[in-house]
Design a protein around this motif. Structure first.
Motif, short mmCIF file in Angstrom:
data_model
loop_
_atom_site.label_atom_id
_atom_site.label_comp_id
_atom_site.label_asym_id
_atom_site.label_seq_id
_atom_site.Cartn_x
_atom_site.Cartn_y
_atom_site.Cartn_z
N PHE A 31 0.83 -1.21 0.00
CA PHE A 31 0.00 0.00 0.00
C PHE A 31 0.87 1.26 0.00
O PHE A 31 0.57 2.24 -0.70
CB PHE A 31 -0.92 0.01 1.22
CG PHE A 31 -2.01 -1.03 1.18
CD1 PHE A 31 -2.33 -1.68 0.00
CD2 PHE A 31 -2.72 -1.36 2.33
CE1 PHE A 31 -3.33 -2.65 -0.03
CE2 PHE A 31 -3.72 -2.31 2.31
CZ PHE A 31 -4.02 -2.96 1.12
N THR A 32 1.92 1.26 0.80
CA THR A 32 2.79 2.44 0.88
C THR A 32 3.41 2.75 -0.47
O THR A 32 3.36 3.89 -0.95
CB THR A 32 3.90 2.21 1.92
OG1 THR A 32 3.32 1.98 3.20
CG2 THR A 32 4.82 3.42 2.00
N ALA A 33 4.00 1.73 -1.10
CA ALA A 33 4.64 1.94 -2.40
C ALA A 33 3.63 2.39 -3.45
O ALA A 33 3.89 3.31 -4.23
CB ALA A 33 5.34 0.66 -2.86
N PHE A 355 -11.00 -7.52 6.63
CA PHE A 355 -11.03 -6.06 6.61
C PHE A 355 -10.25 -5.46 7.77
O PHE A 355 -9.63 -4.39 7.63
CB PHE A 355 -12.47 -5.55 6.62
CG PHE A 355 -13.13 -5.58 5.27
CD1 PHE A 355 -12.67 -4.76 4.26
CD2 PHE A 355 -14.19 -6.42 5.00
CE1 PHE A 355 -13.26 -4.78 3.00
CE2 PHE A 355 -14.80 -6.45 3.76
CZ PHE A 355 -14.33 -5.63 2.75
N LEU A 356 -10.25 -6.12 8.92
CA LEU A 356 -9.48 -5.60 10.05
C LEU A 356 -7.99 -5.69 9.77
O LEU A 356 -7.23 -4.77 10.09
CB LEU A 356 -9.84 -6.36 11.32
CG LEU A 356 -11.23 -6.05 11.89
CD1 LEU A 356 -11.55 -6.99 13.06
CD2 LEU A 356 -11.31 -4.60 12.36
N TYR A 357 -7.53 -6.80 9.19
CA TYR A 357 -6.13 -6.90 8.77
C TYR A 357 -5.78 -5.76 7.81
O TYR A 357 -4.77 -5.07 7.96
CB TYR A 357 -5.89 -8.24 8.07
CG TYR A 357 -5.54 -9.39 8.98
CD1 TYR A 357 -4.35 -9.40 9.70
CD2 TYR A 357 -6.39 -10.49 9.09
CE1 TYR A 357 -4.01 -10.47 10.52
CE2 TYR A 357 -6.08 -11.55 9.91
CZ TYR A 357 -4.89 -11.55 10.63
OH TYR A 357 -4.57 -12.60 11.45
N VAL A 358 -6.62 -5.60 6.80
CA VAL A 358 -6.36 -4.57 5.79
C VAL A 358 -6.38 -3.18 6.42
O VAL A 358 -5.56 -2.31 6.09
CB VAL A 358 -7.39 -4.68 4.65
CG1 VAL A 358 -7.22 -3.52 3.66
CG2 VAL A 358 -7.24 -6.00 3.92
N ALA A 363 -3.61 1.73 7.82
CA ALA A 363 -3.25 2.79 8.77
C ALA A 363 -1.72 2.93 8.85
O ALA A 363 -1.19 4.06 8.86
CB ALA A 363 -3.83 2.47 10.14
N ILE A 364 -1.02 1.80 8.89
CA ILE A 364 0.45 1.86 8.91
C ILE A 364 0.97 2.48 7.62
O ILE A 364 1.91 3.29 7.63
CB ILE A 364 1.02 0.44 9.11
CG1 ILE A 364 0.62 -0.10 10.48
CG2 ILE A 364 2.54 0.45 8.95
CD1 ILE A 364 1.00 -1.56 10.69
N ALA A 365 0.36 2.10 6.49
CA ALA A 365 0.81 2.62 5.19
C ALA A 365 0.64 4.13 5.11
O ALA A 365 1.51 4.84 4.60
CB ALA A 365 0.04 1.94 4.06
N LEU A 366 -0.48 4.66 5.61
CA LEU A 366 -0.70 6.11 5.57
C LEU A 366 0.34 6.84 6.40
O LEU A 366 0.83 7.92 6.00
CB LEU A 366 -2.11 6.43 6.06
CG LEU A 366 -3.25 6.02 5.12
CD1 LEU A 366 -4.59 6.19 5.79
CD2 LEU A 366 -3.19 6.83 3.83
N LEU A 367 0.70 6.29 7.54
CA LEU A 367 1.76 6.91 8.35
C LEU A 367 3.09 6.85 7.61
O LEU A 367 3.87 7.82 7.64
CB LEU A 367 1.86 6.19 9.69
CG LEU A 367 0.66 6.34 10.64
CD1 LEU A 367 0.86 5.48 11.88
CD2 LEU A 367 0.46 7.81 11.04
#
Length: 816
Positions: A31-33, A355-358, A363-367
């Motif tokens: 997601f981050t990339a 969905f909870l995993y995702v 949330a980590i990716a947005l940070l």
């Protein structure tokens, strides 16, 4: 109910921490990339859209098509064409010129050579730039007016508020600051910092006021038009008539004349699309200091594809691990169904967990995106702002959340929720039918992506190295170019300095500037453009060149031989490309020729070299080298440079000596100097940034793939524990077991090659076709990528395989 789902998920997460970490970390990285790539691509595609009314602003470009010759495409127009359109068409609200230049600016003890722009007074009607202090209306109406950005105001005056202050140009011409602009956003194709009124007494635009340019008229000036809404078609239709009214018919020999509109076509480039117009094959007449580097549509497509592949790898891992791990919960499903749980309840449980995993990964990716965005900006060479990206920042995470959540949860939910309670309890958490083929296909596709990215990385790296180093064909080490009028006394003083091996004058056209174009007709009637470059005696030798035929310039070659001497005309040296286009069989055959009646005397042939090329994708053009002073004598105004070859022993002392020699001449402005290697690096910097960005995202894809393979290898090792125990009791060795487990991951790599190799070959061949000089695709590039992918698979699974192969069989069979 949601609370129950959450509690169940947390219990499963605590029991299976390894799978949870792999899932969350893999998704977060993907997601981050993907979001970083999306932000960069959005940045590339929305240049200049922040400017009010940008949809009605166009840059006037032109294409010159002399009969029988390749078109000459330019993003610049002649110096008089802005006045033609503004005067003849009511649909044109304003037409302005931007003329880039380099001048010395001084205020007190602060002095530097700056890239400045001579701008017509109505420039802010076309570009309503954000103003910090003052009023832009009429800010450049006075001949002695200058407008600065905030950063330039702070540099020279120590404050943002500099209205009314005085700034000297070339130490002789005082200008008054009339307004201060905000620094332009990074998403602008223009790099404006200092705008000086075109009405200034020292403005080069004054000499072109009211001049009727020729049809071929080109120059360093960029022309922009602001049109009335919906008027583009009307202006485009009127353009040929405007051109013919203001120019004479063009002669192509006795009795053969054509109207200018038959040769020249105007192009109206939308402001928002200028950044993505490739410079390859275009004659961009503007000097550095006005335009930021152009975008690369190929790079944008490559990054979009890379982002999609990254997401595929991350989601394939997530889905694979969710499907592979789901059968372990068959007993739980059986108990729940036996006490009355409905199928819809079980499906909702798996979907909510997915969905909870995702959600956690997102949330980590947005940070991470927030933290890594400055680093990405440094990698691509500009700050990437979040301003104006609110829709993208909202829609993309939402789409990722929904798609990844459904992909990760629906299939295991569908498979397990349809089990009968007795069947589910009988499996004891092991293999449940379904999902095997899907998992295998996901692994194959994952390896195909990995191999394709590795092939692309190898090809991009080698092509970049070839473009930057192997294709240069010149010795640019310790070669300095100094901006000067090339006064002979200055050259002599510099040549005598310790640490200087030689010095010679050249024109800026040697480094991609505008040196003029001559239309040449061969004996067969084929026409082509011959580009003019000035290089005095000794200049080509400073690059380490030797003539392929004939000789290079000597003192006296700048003089035209008198007619009585039998000389053909101006002495010139041509390059290899010109030899081929002129139709000569060899460099020796070109010596003594007049270039098919052009009145030239070809005395030598120089090797091709790409320093005059404006883009690494451009081919080397046919070039005629003239003595720099001969070009000046022909009326050329191309400013000169002094090329200085250093020996590198006393660099600091030598540079100080060059500056002292310049000051001793009483020069009114500081000497600008720059190493040729730095210039070359700037020319190829975008290509190197593209390589670095691709390498970074490829490394992320490899890491995500390793995470997924590690999780799958743990699953396979666990699911085959009893099988391996039976094999070992029947005499199988640890090596036999190890081969069995490694073969499980060798098969997908072999199948993946059938997908990856053709796709990578087709895509990379298309990418290489954009380069005039390129490497050849070799089999080892594909074989090495497959070998690396196989090694990655082996290294990832070897730990699990080795432990399982060496385990005592009783440990696997004791529960039977």
């Amino acid at each position: 109910m949601l609370r129950n789902y959450l509690a169940t998920m947390l219990r499963n997460l605590a029991r299976n921490r390894l799978y949870a970490i792999i899932n969350i970390v893999g998704l977060a990285l993907g997601f981050t990339a993907a979001m970083l790539i999306a932000l960069y691509v959005h940045d590339e595609l929305t240049f200049d859209t922040w400017l009010a009314g940008h949809e009605n602003v166009y840059r006037l470009a032109k294409e010159v098509r002399p009969p029988g010759v390749a078109p000459l495409v330019s993003d610049a127009a002649g110096p008089a064409e802005a006045s033609w359109f503004a005067g003849d068409l009511s649909e044109v609200i304003a037409a302005v010129r931007l003329w880039p230049d380099e001048r010395s600016l001084r205020r007190g003890a602060v002095e530097a050579i700056e890239s400045i722009v001579w701008a017509d007074p109505r420039v802010f009607e076309v570009f309503p730039l954000p103003v910090f202090d003052g009023v832009l209306d009429g800010a450049l109406a006075a001949a002695d007016s200058v407008v600065l950005t905030r950063s330039m105001a702070r540099k020279y005056f120590g404050t943002d508020r500099a209205i009314g202050e005085t700034l000297e140009v070339d130490r002789t011409h005082p200008l008054t600051v009339t307004a201060v602009l905000e620094d332009l956003p990074a998403r602008s194709h223009l790099d404006l910092r200092v705008l000086i009124s075109a009405r200034s007494a020292i403005s080069p635009t004054l000499t072109t006021e009211g001049v009727n340019a020729q049809a071929f008229g080109l120059g360093p000036v960029l022309t922009y038009l602001r049109l009335r809404p919906g008027a583009l078609d009307s202006v485009r239709n009127a353009a040929p008539g405007i051109l013919d009214r203001h120019t004479e018919r063009v002669s192509f020999g006795p009795g053969k004349t054509l109207p200018a509109s038959a040769i020249v076509t105007y192009d109206f480039q939308p402001l928002a699309g200028i950044h993505m117009i490739s410079t390859a094959g275009r004659t961009v007449q503007s000097q550095p200091g006005l335009l930021r580097p152009a975008g690369d549509a190929g790079m944008v497509k490559a990054l979009l594809l890379t982002g999609a592949l990254l997401l595929f790898v991350a989601m394939a891992n997530f889905t694979n691990l969710m499907v592979a791990h789901a059968p372990r919960r068959a007993t739980e499903i059986g108990v729940r169904k036996s006490v009355g749980a409905r199928r819809i309840d079980l499906m909702m449980q798996f979907l909510v967990e997915s969905f909870l995993y995702v959600g956690v990964a997102l949330a980590i990716a947005l940070l991470c995106v927030q933290a890594l965005l400055p680093g990405l900006g440094a990698l691509v060479g500009r700050e990437i702002e979040l301003a104006g990206k609110a829709p993208l920042l909202m829609l993309m995470p939402t789409a990722l959340f929904l798609v990844a959540g459904v992909l990760g949860g629906f299939y295991p939910a569908y498979i397990l929720s349809r089990l009968r309670p007795a069947s589910a309890l009988r499996t004891k958490g092991l293999a449940v039918g379904g999902g095997g083929f899907a998992r295998e296909m996901l692994v194959v596709m994952q390896f195909a992506v990995l191999i394709g990215l590795l092939v692309a990385t190898a090809i991009i790296g080698r092509q970049t190295a070839f473009s930057v180093h192997n294709a240069l064909r010149a010795d640019a080490d310790q070669l300095l170019m100094a901006g000067s009028p090339c006064d002979e006394s200055f050259r002599t003083r510099v040549s005598a300095l310790p640490g200087v091996r030689g010095a010679a004058c050249v024109t800026r056209s040697l480094f991609g500037g505008f040196g003029g174009v001559r239309l040449i007709s061969t004996a067969e009637g084929v026409q082509f453009n011959l580009y003019n470059v000035g290089a005095d005696p000794g200049a080509l030798e400073l690059y380490g060149f030797a003539p392929l035929a004939g000789r290079f310039f000597q003192p006296g070659d700048e003089e035209r031989p008198p007619p009585a001497s039998g000389g053909l005309g101006r002495r010139v040296i041509i390059n290899e490309t010109a030899v081929r286009k002129l139709g000569f069989a060899s460099p020796e055959a070109a010596l003594g020729s007049d270039a098919h009646g052009q009145g030239l005397d070809i005395i030598g042939v120089a090797p091709d070299f790409p320093i005059t090329v404006r883009s690494p994708r451009d081919p080397i053009e046919a070039i005629a080298f003239w003595p720099a002073r001969a070009m000046t004598g022909l009326g050329r105004t191309d400013p000169s440079l002094l090329l200085i070859k250093l020996d590198g022993t006393r660099l600091g002392e030598t540079l100080q000596g060059i500056d002292a020699a310049w000051r001793s001449l009483g020069a009114e402005v500081p000497l600008t100097r720059r190493f040729v290697n730095q210039y070359i690096e700037d020319q190829f910097r975008d290509l190197e940034r593209q390589r670095d960005a691709f390498n970074l995202f490829c490394a992320i894809a490899v890491f995500i793939a390793c995470l997924g393979l590690f999780g799958l290898s743990a699953h396979y090792a666990e699911s085959r524990t009893k099988q391996i125990g039976i094999l070992k009791t029947m005499g199988a060795s640890s090596i036999d077991v190890l081969k069995l487990l490694l073969w499980q991951f060798t098969k997908p790599v072999l199948w993946a090659n059938l997908i990856a190799w053709p796709a990578a070959y087709f895509i990379m061949r298309r990418w290489l076709e954009s380069f005039a000089y390129r490497i050849e695709l070799a089999p080892w590039m594909f074989l090495s990528a497959s070998t690396i992918a196989l090694a990655i698979a082996f290294v990832t699974v070897i730990a699990h395989a080795w432990l399982l192969a060496h385990a005592h069989p009783v440990l696997a069979l004791r529960h039977e």
